[in-house]
Design a protein around this motif. Sequence first.
Motif, mmCIF file in Angstrom:
data_model
loop_
_atom_site.group_PDB
_atom_site.id
_atom_site.type_symbol
_atom_site.label_atom_id
_atom_site.label_comp_id
_atom_site.label_asym_id
_atom_site.label_seq_id
_atom_site.Cartn_x
_atom_site.Cartn_y
_atom_site.Cartn_z
ATOM 1 N N PHE A 72 -35.086 39.525 8.157
ATOM 2 C CA PHE A 72 -35.483 40.704 8.938
ATOM 3 C C PHE A 72 -36.651 40.266 9.811
ATOM 4 C CE2 PHE A 72 -34.061 42.082 4.685
ATOM 5 C CZ PHE A 72 -32.938 42.812 5.042
ATOM 6 N N ARG A 83 -34.754 42.653 14.328
ATOM 7 C CA ARG A 83 -33.458 41.973 14.306
ATOM 8 C C ARG A 83 -33.111 41.582 12.872
ATOM 9 N NH1 ARG A 83 -32.902 38.884 19.562
ATOM 10 N NH2 ARG A 83 -34.556 39.844 20.776
ATOM 11 N N GLN A 85 -31.025 38.679 10.983
ATOM 12 C CA GLN A 85 -30.434 37.377 11.317
ATOM 13 C C GLN A 85 -29.733 36.822 10.083
ATOM 14 O OE1 GLN A 85 -32.300 34.691 14.137
ATOM 15 N NE2 GLN A 85 -32.458 33.183 12.514
ATOM 16 N N GLU A 106 -20.236 42.631 6.527
ATOM 17 C CA GLU A 106 -20.470 44.074 6.753
ATOM 18 C C GLU A 106 -21.556 44.591 5.811
ATOM 19 O OE1 GLU A 106 -19.602 45.609 9.274
ATOM 20 O OE2 GLU A 106 -17.859 44.513 10.015
ATOM 21 N N VAL A 109 -24.781 43.541 7.341
ATOM 22 C CA VAL A 109 -25.085 44.364 8.516
ATOM 23 C C VAL A 109 -25.655 45.718 8.061
ATOM 24 C CG1 VAL A 109 -24.029 45.637 10.442
ATOM 25 C CG2 VAL A 109 -23.425 43.232 10.046
ATOM 26 N N GLN A 118 -31.815 46.926 14.913
ATOM 27 C CA GLN A 118 -30.892 47.464 15.905
ATOM 28 C C GLN A 118 -29.957 46.381 16.440
ATOM 29 O OE1 GLN A 118 -34.412 49.535 17.916
ATOM 30 N NE2 GLN A 118 -32.664 50.748 18.570
ATOM 31 N N LEU A 119 -30.141 45.186 15.937
ATOM 32 C CA LEU A 119 -29.309 44.068 16.372
ATOM 33 C C LEU A 119 -29.163 43.127 15.180
ATOM 34 C CD1 LEU A 119 -28.300 42.856 19.267
ATOM 35 C CD2 LEU A 119 -30.208 41.298 18.982
ATOM 36 N N VAL A 120 -27.974 42.566 15.022
ATOM 37 C CA VAL A 120 -27.782 41.503 14.033
ATOM 38 C C VAL A 120 -27.319 40.268 14.797
ATOM 39 C CG1 VAL A 120 -26.479 40.737 12.020
ATOM 40 C CG2 VAL A 120 -27.260 43.087 12.154
ATOM 41 N N GLN A 121 -27.912 39.143 14.476
ATOM 42 C CA GLN A 121 -27.595 37.923 15.221
ATOM 43 C C GLN A 121 -27.389 36.759 14.275
ATOM 44 O OE1 GLN A 121 -31.031 37.551 17.808
ATOM 45 N NE2 GLN A 121 -32.219 36.441 16.285
ATOM 46 N N LEU A 138 -15.435 40.594 14.061
ATOM 47 C CA LEU A 138 -16.331 41.561 13.430
ATOM 48 C C LEU A 138 -17.272 42.233 14.434
ATOM 49 C CD1 LEU A 138 -17.262 39.641 10.152
ATOM 50 C CD2 LEU A 138 -15.761 41.620 10.391
ATOM 51 N N PHE A 140 -19.157 40.697 16.866
ATOM 52 C CA PHE A 140 -20.234 39.881 17.422
ATOM 53 C C PHE A 140 -19.792 39.336 18.777
ATOM 54 C CE2 PHE A 140 -21.278 39.998 12.981
ATOM 55 C CZ PHE A 140 -22.657 39.929 12.925
#
Lengths: 151, 151
Positions: A72, A83, A85, A106, A109, A118-121, A138, A140
């Motif tokens: 995080f 984010r 990650q 999932e 996420v 607000q974003l997953v990378q 998924l 991305f």
Amino acid sequence: MISFRKAHRSDLPAIIDLLADDMLGQSREVVSDPVDPRYEQAFAAIEADGNQLMAVAVDGEGKVLGCLQLSFIPGLSRTGMWRGQIESVRIAASQRGTGLGSRFIEWAVEKAAERGCQLVQLTSDKARPDAIRFYEKLGFIASHEGLKRSL
Amino acid sequence: MISFRKAHRSDLPAIIDLLADDMLGQSREVVSDPVDPRYEQAFAAIEADGNQLMAVAVDGEGKVLGCLQLSFIPGLSRTGMWRGQIESVRIAASQRGTGLGSRFIEWAVEKAAERGCQLVQLTSDKARPDAIRFYEKLGFIASHEGLKRSL
């Protein structure tokens, strides 16, 4: 019945086995009993950092079938967006193609969303085209180049 | 004489100006006086996390000319390797092409090495080909796809 949870210290040998059982990982990891102390130190550093979550997928008997790390990351960009990650995703060879990987991602996420991300990378090696297609399915988007420099 | 240092709370308005003065950032950021409380919260979260370093480049009069965030990420992969991750790199328009950006990235790479990182990574939007070339000149290799999913 498969479930996902935070990894415990006792999962470490199984996690190292997963990291090593991999096209790119086999030359990068050290499998030994007891585990190499560098892994112990790294696990302790992850445990000590409240913004890191090492997670495992386990079956009904507690056997570790997958692992991933979720970080995080607070940041100023995009009005102070957090984010999530994802790193070091591995699924046991016996479980590939079963949908376990999708469900595990999932789950990660969701954990990121619960923490306000607000974003997953993530980055995926271009030598793993199947992995890249998996993440694209998924949701991305491969909008970025992932650049690395070894020190 | 330009120097690099950890950002202070008082640098926040100048950092937000830099984030907003950007092709992609102009629609993503909110420039206001006083600064939007979401940036204050994010800055506090970065300060509270010992594995985050928000940094600025300043001239001899203390004017902020650039910013970046460096994250130190513990991990199990590659025998427990730490990674340095660079994010939110911005250089003032007046300073582009002067070599400031290269020096700032090299400073960040040194900080990562001092903390024991064996790899430094970042992602760069494919819509920024100049930025990608800039990092490649500094020895970064675009070996990975950078995948993102908005929540």
